[in-house]
Design a protein around this motif. Structure first.
Motif, short mmCIF file in Angstrom:
data_model
loop_
_atom_site.label_atom_id
_atom_site.label_comp_id
_atom_site.label_asym_id
_atom_site.label_seq_id
_atom_site.Cartn_x
_atom_site.Cartn_y
_atom_site.Cartn_z
N PRO A 109 0.81 -1.21 0.00
CA PRO A 109 0.00 0.00 0.00
C PRO A 109 0.84 1.26 0.00
N THR A 110 0.29 2.29 -0.58
CA THR A 110 0.95 3.58 -0.54
C THR A 110 1.04 4.07 0.90
N GLY A 111 2.22 4.48 1.30
CA GLY A 111 2.39 5.03 2.64
C GLY A 111 2.78 4.02 3.69
N ALA A 112 2.85 2.72 3.35
CA ALA A 112 3.27 1.73 4.34
C ALA A 112 4.71 2.01 4.75
N THR A 113 4.99 2.00 6.04
CA THR A 113 6.32 2.38 6.51
C THR A 113 7.13 1.23 7.04
N SER A 114 6.51 0.16 7.47
CA SER A 114 7.25 -0.95 8.09
C SER A 114 6.67 -2.28 7.65
N ARG A 115 7.57 -3.26 7.45
CA ARG A 115 7.14 -4.59 7.05
C ARG A 115 7.36 -5.56 8.20
N LEU A 116 6.31 -6.20 8.63
CA LEU A 116 6.42 -7.26 9.63
C LEU A 116 6.43 -8.58 8.87
N ASP A 117 7.56 -8.86 8.19
CA ASP A 117 7.65 -10.02 7.31
C ASP A 117 8.55 -11.09 7.91
N THR A 118 8.71 -12.17 7.16
CA THR A 118 9.47 -13.31 7.66
C THR A 118 10.95 -13.22 7.33
N GLY A 119 11.35 -12.19 6.56
CA GLY A 119 12.71 -12.17 6.06
C GLY A 119 13.58 -11.04 6.54
N THR A 120 13.05 -10.13 7.35
CA THR A 120 13.85 -8.99 7.82
C THR A 120 14.32 -9.24 9.24
N PRO A 121 15.62 -9.46 9.44
CA PRO A 121 16.11 -9.79 10.78
C PRO A 121 16.36 -8.54 11.62
N PHE A 122 16.51 -8.77 12.91
CA PHE A 122 16.90 -7.71 13.82
C PHE A 122 18.39 -7.42 13.64
N PHE A 123 18.74 -6.14 13.62
CA PHE A 123 20.14 -5.73 13.51
C PHE A 123 20.47 -4.90 14.74
N ASP A 124 21.35 -5.41 15.56
CA ASP A 124 21.72 -4.74 16.81
C ASP A 124 22.63 -3.55 16.50
N PRO A 125 22.20 -2.33 16.82
CA PRO A 125 23.04 -1.16 16.51
C PRO A 125 24.39 -1.20 17.22
N TYR A 300 21.82 -29.56 0.72
CA TYR A 300 21.70 -28.63 1.85
C TYR A 300 21.90 -27.20 1.37
N LEU A 301 20.95 -26.33 1.69
CA LEU A 301 21.03 -24.91 1.36
C LEU A 301 21.03 -24.09 2.64
N GLY A 302 22.01 -23.20 2.78
CA GLY A 302 22.06 -22.28 3.92
C GLY A 302 22.13 -20.85 3.42
N THR A 303 21.93 -19.90 4.33
CA THR A 303 21.90 -18.49 3.94
C THR A 303 22.39 -17.60 5.06
N ALA A 304 22.94 -16.45 4.67
CA ALA A 304 23.31 -15.42 5.64
C ALA A 304 22.22 -14.38 5.78
N ALA A 305 21.11 -14.55 5.06
CA ALA A 305 20.07 -13.52 5.01
C ALA A 305 19.44 -13.27 6.37
N LYS A 306 19.26 -14.32 7.17
CA LYS A 306 18.57 -14.15 8.45
C LYS A 306 19.52 -13.83 9.59
N SER A 307 20.80 -14.19 9.46
CA SER A 307 21.75 -13.92 10.53
C SER A 307 22.53 -12.64 10.32
N VAL A 308 22.62 -12.16 9.08
CA VAL A 308 23.32 -10.89 8.80
C VAL A 308 22.28 -9.91 8.26
N VAL A 309 22.21 -9.76 6.95
CA VAL A 309 21.16 -8.97 6.30
C VAL A 309 20.85 -9.62 4.96
N PRO A 310 19.57 -9.56 4.50
CA PRO A 310 19.23 -10.19 3.22
C PRO A 310 20.01 -9.62 2.04
N THR A 311 20.31 -8.32 2.08
CA THR A 311 20.95 -7.68 0.93
C THR A 311 22.42 -8.06 0.79
N LEU A 312 22.99 -8.80 1.74
CA LEU A 312 24.34 -9.31 1.55
C LEU A 312 24.36 -10.32 0.40
#
Length: 455
Positions: A109-125, A300-312
């Motif tokens: 939707p237009t104006g949506a600001t945050s995604r509560l999805d399954t693929g965006t991990p927490f990133f500790d500042p 076997y398939l593994g990923t860094a998307a959930k432990s680091v960031v998806p855009t890596l």
């Protein structure tokens, strides 16, 4: 008394040693379905360890589906090495491509600001300095003069082999690992090397996997996500997420894992294990990789998307030797490979211990947020699987799910409908991620959802 021996000089924790040896006894047939194990108190006395050691081992094996605790009776084995019956129906064929999607399934939707999805991990500042340091090292490192090794950087594969051995129980030589540009890239590398035929994909399941299979001109057949699979029909592969079923959150029980492997052997098919977020269990240790049970049958398939960031955009693939050689040959010819700067950065993150700290930090956050989501949603919906990872899935009628989803959109939050992950299962509800938002945003989103459901 169980025929197990614990080594106090080993670096492996005693509960993990005990769980591993009991698991091996089941796989070897020494322990069979229905066998009663000693009580945790009696076994602790026999082994000369604290009861906490045996309780942790039993809890781990129960979570994995090898054991079952029966109130007032004891602890019993629930899985055997070779299943004798196929209790689930044959998977059913689907058209090669869906003809339509549910209204509003993928639009944002237009104006949506945050995604509560399954693929965006927490990133500790607090981990930002280490992240920046990794990229500074990339900037001063000498890049390859030509195309890099299609398997990936040797140093990175060595670090990944050590990590997978420590965290997933996979004993690998670095040359058995192929670094990919993520899970779907690994799937794209595998599909052309399989013999002709359809691919079974969990339903409901990971939408990108099903779409990738279709893109390669293969038919998708629906693999029931919550049933024992005893027959793969003419499928040449079965794509599954056994450690944390996406999106229902279920852990595939040990008996179901063995049944699926037996079905794959009967069909001469491979099992594709997507191990996308197994490190984020809060209650017990991560469930061991399914590939441990049959390295010659499981990819076997593994990923860094959930432990680091998806855009890596980094992942890894471990295939049986024949498929490994075919994949590597094609990648050599096409110069396929993951981006060198990303590989070099991940190598630094692994060597510095940054990734371990990131996983521990995120796990603590998810362990705190998951019960908050459960407390808010439980009066209105049914939890589909155990609390784990960075999202939870809630079963409720489609009309209610859409009403809640729409209310969240108005409040500025995008939340996925379970129906968009389903093909023939007909399951409906909400899939609520809680990794990529702030504490305040999570509270606001939950207020919008529950407000709509209460009305």
């Amino acid at each position: 008394m169980l025929p197990v021996t614990l080594d106090r000089t080993s670096g492996e924790p005693l509960p993990a040693q005990l769980a591993g040896q009991v698991r091996a006894l089941v796989l070897s047939g020494t322990l069979g379905t229905g066998d009663r194990l000693p009580s945790s108190r009696a076994l602790a006395a026999d082994l000369g360890v604290s009861r906490a050691v045996t309780e942790q081992a039993y809890d781990q094996l129960t979570a994995e589906g090898w054991l079952e605790a029966r109130r007032g009776s004891g602890t019993y084995v629930t899985a055997t090495r070779t299943p004798t019956t196929a209790v689930a129906p044959r998977v059913t064929s689907r058209p090669t491509r869906p003809t339509s999607r549910p209204t509003g399934a993928t639009s944002r939707p237009t104006g949506a600001t945050s995604r509560l999805d399954t693929g965006t991990p927490f990133f500790d500042p607090r981990l930002e300095p280490g992240w920046r340091r990794a990229w500074r090292e990339v900037s001063v490192a000498a890049p390859p003069r030509g195309y890099d090794d299609p398997r990936g950087l040797l140093e990175l594969r060595e670090a990944l082999a050590a990590r997978l051995g420590r965290t997933r129980g996979l004993e690998l030589h670095p040359d058995e690992i192929i670094v990919t540009a993520g899970t779907t890239d690994g799937l794209r590398a595998l599909l052309p090397e399989l013999r002709p035929g359809p691919v079974a994909v969990e339903d409901p399941g990971y939408r990108a996997a099903a779409e990738t299979v279709l893109t390669y001109g293969r038919e998708v057949v629906d693999l029931p996500a919550v049933e024992t699979v005893g027959d793969l029909g003419d499928a040449v592969a079965a794509y599954v997420t056994p450690a944390h079923q996406h999106p229902l959150g279920r852990v595939m029980p040990a008996a179901d894992r063995l049944a699926l492997l037996e079905a794959a052997r009967g069909a001469d098919a491979v099992v594709i294990e997507d191990d996308y977020d197994s490190e984020f269990r809060y209650d017990v240790a991560p469930v061991p990789a399914m590939a441990r049970l049959d390295r010659g049958r499981v990819v076997y398939l593994g990923t860094a998307a959930k432990s680091v960031v998806p855009t890596l955009r980094l992942g890894w693939l471990v295939a049986p030797p024949d498929l490994h050689e075919l994949i590597l040959r094609r990648r050599t010819i096409t110069h396929a490979g993951a981006a060198w700067p990303s590989q070099r950065a991940l190598l630094t993150l692994l060597r510095d211990g940054w990734l371990d700290r990131a996983v521990r930090s995120a796990r603590r956050v998810y362990a705190e947020r998951a019960p908050r989501v459960a407390e808010a949603m439980s009066p209105y919906a049914t939890l589909a699987g155990p609390l784990a990872g960075m999202y939870s899935t809630w079963l409720l009628p489609e009309a209610d799910a859409r009403r809640a989803r729409d209310a969240a959109r108005v409040a500025g939050f995008e939340i996925n409908l379970l129906s968009t992950y389903a093909r023939s299962s007909g399951l409906t509800g909400l899939v609520i991620g809680f990794g990529g938002v702030t504490e305040a945003e999570l509270d606001q989103a939950l207020a919008a959802l529950t407000g709509a459901l209460a009305r």
